[in-house]
Design an enzyme around this catalytic site. Structure first.
Site, PDB file in Angstrom:
ATOM      1  N   CYS A  53       0.831  -1.284   0.100  1.00 54.45           N
ATOM      2  CA  CYS A  53       0.150  -0.074  -0.025  1.00 54.45           C
ATOM      3  C   CYS A  53       0.866   1.282  -0.170  1.00 54.45           C
ATOM      4  CB  CYS A  53      -0.834   0.130   1.248  1.00 54.45           C
ATOM      5  SG  CYS A  53      -1.804  -1.148   1.213  1.00 54.45           S
ATOM      6  N   GLY A  57       1.073   0.002  -4.951  1.00 56.76           N
ATOM      7  CA  GLY A  57      -0.257  -0.666  -5.082  1.00 56.76           C
ATOM      8  C   GLY A  57      -1.013  -0.455  -6.237  1.00 56.76           C
ATOM      9  N   ASN A 102      -1.277   1.228   5.633  1.00 49.86           N
ATOM     10  CA  ASN A 102      -0.039   0.708   5.145  1.00 49.86           C
ATOM     11  C   ASN A 102       0.662  -0.171   6.119  1.00 49.86           C
ATOM     12  OD1 ASN A 102       3.220   1.781   3.909  1.00 49.86           O
ATOM     13  ND2 ASN A 102       2.151  -0.052   3.444  1.00 49.86           N
ATOM     14  N   GLY A 103       0.312  -1.608   5.819  1.00 58.70           N
ATOM     15  CA  GLY A 103       1.149  -2.558   6.962  1.00 58.70           C
ATOM     16  C   GLY A 103       0.295  -3.735   7.078  1.00 58.70           C
ATOM     17  N   CYS A 157      11.753  -1.092   7.605  1.00 57.03           N
ATOM     18  CA  CYS A 157      11.791  -2.141   6.529  1.00 57.03           C
ATOM     19  C   CYS A 157      12.782  -1.947   5.654  1.00 57.03           C
ATOM     20  CB  CYS A 157      10.444  -2.343   5.498  1.00 57.03           C
ATOM     21  SG  CYS A 157      10.664  -3.275   4.174  1.00 57.03           S
ATOM     22  N   TYR A 212      13.988  -2.403  -3.157  1.00 52.04           N
ATOM     23  CA  TYR A 212      13.203  -2.222  -4.168  1.00 52.04           C
ATOM     24  C   TYR A 212      11.779  -1.685  -4.130  1.00 52.04           C
ATOM     25  CZ  TYR A 212       9.886  -4.323  -7.394  1.00 52.04           C
ATOM     26  OH  TYR A 212       8.808  -4.608  -8.450  1.00 52.04           O
ATOM     27  N   CYS A 219       7.572 -12.262   4.905  1.00 50.90           N
ATOM     28  CA  CYS A 219       7.400 -11.025   5.742  1.00 50.90           C
ATOM     29  C   CYS A 219       5.896 -11.094   6.140  1.00 50.90           C
ATOM     30  CB  CYS A 219       7.469  -9.940   4.851  1.00 50.90           C
ATOM     31  SG  CYS A 219       7.085  -8.241   5.454  1.00 50.90           S
ATOM     32  N   CYS A 272      14.228  -3.732  10.156  1.00 48.31           N
ATOM     33  CA  CYS A 272      13.925  -4.848  10.063  1.00 48.31           C
ATOM     34  C   CYS A 272      14.389  -5.796   9.011  1.00 48.31           C
ATOM     35  CB  CYS A 272      12.516  -5.068  10.093  1.00 48.31           C
ATOM     36  SG  CYS A 272      11.666  -6.724   9.687  1.00 48.31           S
ATOM     37  N   CYS A 281      13.106 -10.723   6.417  1.00 44.77           N
ATOM     38  CA  CYS A 281      13.035 -11.586   5.102  1.00 44.77           C
ATOM     39  C   CYS A 281      14.221 -12.250   4.708  1.00 44.77           C
ATOM     40  CB  CYS A 281      12.353 -10.459   4.116  1.00 44.77           C
ATOM     41  SG  CYS A 281      13.163  -9.030   3.724  1.00 44.77           S
TER      42      CYS A 281
END
Lengths: 465, 465, 465, 465
Positions: free
Chosen positions: B9, B35, B109-110, B243, B249, B389, B439, B442
């Site tokens: 998002c 998105g 968003n999340g 993140c 990316y 994730c 974080c 991943c």
């Protein structure tokens, strides 16, 4: 949105594959950059031609159902960029008509310089015109040729017109490709297993994993039918006048055009530009996406680091709405954004392929300045574009071409660049690998085929509302 | 089409401009890469909220008429990438509801890790759910808070949930922005004259010529109303877990994310990658477009020339039809084409940002090989992506992540590269400029917030057909 | 276009046929006259509910693909006429939600008189509302009932509301139909082989060749599940208040409503009208199409010849554009045309079912006069419509109802008729075959269920743009 | 959906009103029953023709924007029913072309019997055909006439063709209406203030409140320009052959056609039918809507009560989806429903206008029987339809016309009626008020203009997919 010259059309044809319409769809998709107004395909099932065309992008115009209604093992297709007065579905190609008891379809990239005169004669002789397209003139002339096989009749029809044309014809039993004697617009031959392909650029071959065979030569007529491929050169020989602007902007960088790699020609343009217009700077950035190869060439030749100082968005739809009050003139900002962290305090060389009216360049320079660039040196990988094209490219009138009436210094001032350098015509020839065989009228005003000097636009009498 | 992780998002809100909906439209357009399934805007005219949302791109969902029906000087907007089971208009955001006699809208968003448990409790307590979205859980919790002002009630509601959230709330008299205590997802504050803006990335500010003020801090609650901007940190302090994949990316290269230039982080990733995985080669090429900055960084650090050896098409519509018989698996070919003249006989370093399943990489290596590359050295500007994730990114299951079950040699073999090198986690931290505060679950499997280990997907009971 | 009261909804449900969604589609098509704004179907496959709804006519909202995505052997559907403030997709039905861990869908014909009060209580208690529909109140009340089977919980929820409702509920294992204790709106039971059907009118049974079983009684709750059909009467007994206007205008003439043939009731209305308001005339003509049966009845009873003196066009689309300058107020002319050769010089009785504001009647009388009618005697097959309906019919405010403030002579003068006669309330009761059991509040002001006298419309806080 | 002969076109033109396109839009809307496949309008602003046409109903093809792009005070329009092989946008009318340096548009109702032969000659002479329409032949012939004014050239062109045509031509300075010498298809003249109107039926005048002036005579050419209205009769005199089927089914009942009221002609047909085929029965019902006037006439003449025993739905969209498994052959049921309470136990006379293949009649009789009718006496208000029409009506081949190969008893048996009676040809003439001047070839096989007996359909060579 961008201030560019516009290629008017792309064409693709295939003979001898049971998925002819599907492959033509893919081929047109690869040629989409050559025209976004309309798309169309005609297939031949050996006795009947099947046509579908609409306004829109290739992927919007066709779906699985529509492709399924285009049977047969031969097909030709067309994408089109509509010019003023010539927009609308009635001018979308291919045209497919009944003509002397036989169906024939045509797809055309180029422009006839004497279409208005020919049309007037034909109208006086009882012809009726459903479109405002010069291509319809060719069909009428073809219909009036008696006797001989298709390619002979095509040749006799084309002997009556002057100008730029790469053409595909499709009937129930043959596909014919023609390139005008000067070869203004590109046309190449490819092969996919047993099938033969004619297309504007090689990128259409790559997508369908077909093999590139060769360029169709200027003045060549290629007939493909059950007996195979036949080539002839029926027109009087003329000096080649390939459109040099294909290598500047029109063609996709992954294509071979006129036998030369477009990407390589463009990096060489950049390298040559670095030699002709060197400057002390910190980074070289391209105007995305068309300026990228020349900027890489410039960076490499100059030793100045290359950076993507401007980012291009991939999400512009066709109906973007600009807010109307406090914020205006988004123009290139909707597509491009400058990277402050890359540009701040830097002396920047920005490489673009051409300047038409100067409006976009001015906005880009302003955007770079706002992002903190200390100096902005605009480098153009082609000569000043000072003359309109009459051979199948949509150009503004001479009055609108900024370099037709302004010196380079004046242009630099207008676009607010700290310096401006254009590639020389010799430099451009050097980059494309040949000092002759090209049309460079848009740069030089040397028009290889004369055109009516009075207003060539007849007033249109039937308009689509 | 490409085998990538997907940000779910993007959010944008503005308070205090008479063209709030128009500016939100532009802001969402700049965030479109976050998105593409649905887009929506809620505006507030001071007493009523006005909502429009639809499936589609921002430019398809809105036109001048629809924007004109979103009056008021405040608005929030949302673009969404739909995940399996969660697609459809009923999950499109913002949500806008009547709640305790007051209208409230939310954009999220999340991802909440305990949404299923909270939802079950709420349902037992009489709540009804119109969507399958975790965001609706937040609304129900908010509706059940009595007393206190909006931000106090928001905080009490959010104290009951765990996970990743950057949130915008809009009512008739305030806009509130919240970032979860660990700050997984980005959120920034901007200013346009007297108006305040909250957005996922700074590129949304650039488009509307707004000024970047600062990052909203992890755990921060910002309330914007007639009295101005108020900030508080009501949640217990937790280590930041931004993140890191935003820098690999997700984010646009022209954005600042977490205070760092994305473009610069990526060129540093490339440079670091060149140090960690050097190779003798003739050219460095990117996988367009996401690999470009890292490839530039790699080229510069290694001294190997940079080239655009793969071209990306800009004309893929959403309904591309693949011919079904003789030609299949077009996959990346519809988007990407390799340049034979650039690649033929060359030892090629190709730089991409990540490998998820490996399918795209395999096709790209094959495409380069077919175009004549002599050697292909794949370099990835992030570590192996081995763990799903749970914080707002659409990842395949661990079983589908190729690096979860294969060694780097095995992956190299699968993608048929001559060599394969991933950036180390340390190298990535180095490139983003900080060894902590991120974080990297991943890559590492170190999940900063625990999540239910049983299947977190409850069977859905109402599906949109 | 016509000045008529509007039925707000039609409902259809089927249990026990593998083509449940297809049959619901057909059933809704037959009920299309009860609502043209939106259409929706929810199917149950035994574990999951599948929903599709959109704005538009049944045949526009559904196609073969969409119906194929509605699997299962049970389905309920809804067509809706949107009232001011309540339009938009968010109010389209059926609603389908997760509620206490189970999916449930609802389709509603009627109107709750105390929805605003219930909604305010629910919001105070933490409920959030996604729509402005009173039907959502029922869902919230249902979600808050603990224990007991579905029909028991439905009954407990409905005990908290007052008003008019014919309801269908669908879950993963049952379909429930409910009619409010006074039975304002119709609901009938049908059978197609092993499948049970609940629908607003019998015309929906005819189309799918199902058998009419009986009317669902006022206050009856019918549960249909794997064990068959169960009926109960859990609500306190109340006098029946069936909507008499169904027999005047709402229902299709080929339906049985409340056990009585609508066509026959209307011809009897016409015959009774001829007795109550005879006139010397040459022909009796209907206002097409709703006035046809009453006109036939009037003609037969009076012995005056029947003629179709007004023709109705069948080709009005929804986007008819009125030329804006010299020619205006096409109004009924686009639908209706008077036949000069039939009317010229004649004394004409024109029969219509009702007069709401009088605007349409005035235009029709003018049209007849222009076509040469010598005298125009307007006869209305129902009493003056003087009171708004609060039980599921869209009526203008009392101020707009012409008969609320004008005498019959004044109305005759306004519509420029030579005479005007309304059927008496007794005559209407006589025609429908019963002197009691009907609600006639729109004629008499005798409201069987009281409603809030203050403004019942709360200001809406979230609007769809 | 219904088994009817189909009128192929309706035409409307207006000269001398600043809202010409708007009024043409309304006129076409009134003529929509004459063709539902495509609609088009050409306006003239005094120098340029402006065209818009699309597939679809008039109200779908045009909106305010499109009408605004059709400026000028003259316009012609066309609605079309597409026949097999002739569908598609390329055959939509009006055609508007450049022809001898002048723009000209044409709209055609009718059919040329020798179009194939003329087309072959023209193709041999170099003409190309964009459509498969016979109307394009007229344009080519017109383009080849040199000298003289427009109407003179039109006449010379039409002298070369045979068949049925009511034609409108529009240029930059004149509108011309032509009716073929036998006057197969209707054409009338009207007046709205200073503007002149030509239209297929008078119902188009009523809608725009224009005045009916007179029928254009067979063989008449009417030229309307700045000098006013000029009439001439340039063709050799021929016996009139007006299409009698206009009075049976094609025309709207509120029109005057050939100077006679269609409604009155049809009620007289019913009355005559009652005389020719009386029967003891309880009720007379029409097949709605076309059978209504004849049924009223039958009822009145026979003294048997009239009833609407079949109800017609108004909500069929064009994309109705039939469920495919258990329930099929909805056919007429989607449009028509029989009223059990009206029909049960009754001896029913059902009046329809014609029987083509018999399939619809068979379904209607079955529907009436299922609704409880004790006896069903089918009465047809025209003679058996045994011969195809070659003059502008879409008829099946003779092999498909049930009365071409079956006796009346056999037809009665096939449709399962208890009795069947057709109106005699004399009775029909009597009803339309004249024993001569009509074409009745579809009933009698007496073709007033001969046509090629070999297959008149040439294989089409270019198809729209």
């Amino acid at each position: 949105m961008f201030d560019k010259l516009k290629e008017e059309c792309g064409i693709f044809g295939i003979w001898g594959n049971p998925e002819a319409a599907n492959l033509t769809y893919l081929g047109l998709h690869a040629l989409q950059h050559r025209g976004q107004e309309s798309a169309g395909i005609v297939s031949s099932d050996g006795s009947t031609l099947h046509l579908h065309k609409e306004l829109g992008l290739v992927t919007d115009v066709f779906d699985a159902d529509k492709l399924a209604r285009l049977p047969g093992s031969a097909a030709i297709g067309h994408v089109r960029y509509g010019t003023a007065g010539g927009r609308g579905i009635k001018n979308a190609q291919p045209f497919a008509v009944d003509c002397g008891g036989r169906p024939v379809a045509i797809a055309h990239n180029g422009n006839l310089v004497d279409a208005t005169a020919r049309r007037a004669e034909l109208e006086r002789d009882g012809a009726i015109f459903f479109s405002t397209s010069d291509t319809e003139v060719i069909l009428h002339l073809l219909a009036r040729q008696q006797g001989g096989d298709l390619s002979a009749r095509i040749v006799r029809a084309l002997e009556r017109v002057q100008g730029a044309y790469s053409l595909l014809f499709l009937t129930d039993d043959a596909m014919v490709g023609v390139r005008d004697p000067r070869g203004f617009r590109p046309l190449i031959l490819g092969k996919l297993k047993d099938a033969w392909i004619l297309a504007s650029e090689t990128c259409a071959l790559d997508l369908i994993e077909a093999e590139y065979v060769r360029e169709i030569e200027p003045g060549e007529v290629v007939t493909i039918d059950a007996q195979g491929v036949h080539s002839s050169f029926p027109f009087p020989k003329a000096p080649a006048s390939r459109c040099i602007f294909e290598h500047v902007y029109f063609a996709r960088p992954d294509s071979l055009v006129f036998g030369t790699s477009v990407y390589e020609a463009r990096t060489r343009q950049g390298a040559q530009l670095a030699k002709e217009h060197p400057v002390d700077a910190d980074i070289v950035i391209p105007c995305p996406d068309s300026g990228v190869p020349a900027a890489i060439g410039y960076a490499e030749a100059s030793g100045i680091p290359f950076a993507m100082g401007i980012v291009r968005s991939h999400y512009i739809g066709r109906t973007f709405i600009e807010p109307t009050q406090s914020i205006r003139h988004f123009g290139v900002k909707l597509k491009l954004n400058a990277l402050r962290r890359v540009l701040e305090g830097k002396r920047v060389v920005v490489v673009d392929d051409s300047i038409v009216r100067g409006t976009t360049s001015r906005k880009i320079v302003k955007m770079l300045r706002n992002a903190g660039a200390a100096e902005i040196h605009l480098r153009i990988s082609s000569p000043p574009t000072s003359w309109p094209c009459y051979y199948g490219v949509d150009t503004p009138s001479r009055a609108e071409l900024i370099s037709a009436s302004h010196t380079i210094d004046e242009i630099a001032k207008y676009v607010t660049a700290d310096s401006l350098g254009y590639l020389s015509l010799e430099g451009l020839h050097h980059a494309v690998g040949s000092m002759e065989g090209y049309c460079h009228a848009c740069f030089s005003g040397d028009y290889p085929v004369s055109f009516p000097h009075e207003d060539v636009k007849r007033s249109l009498r039937v308009l689509e509302a």
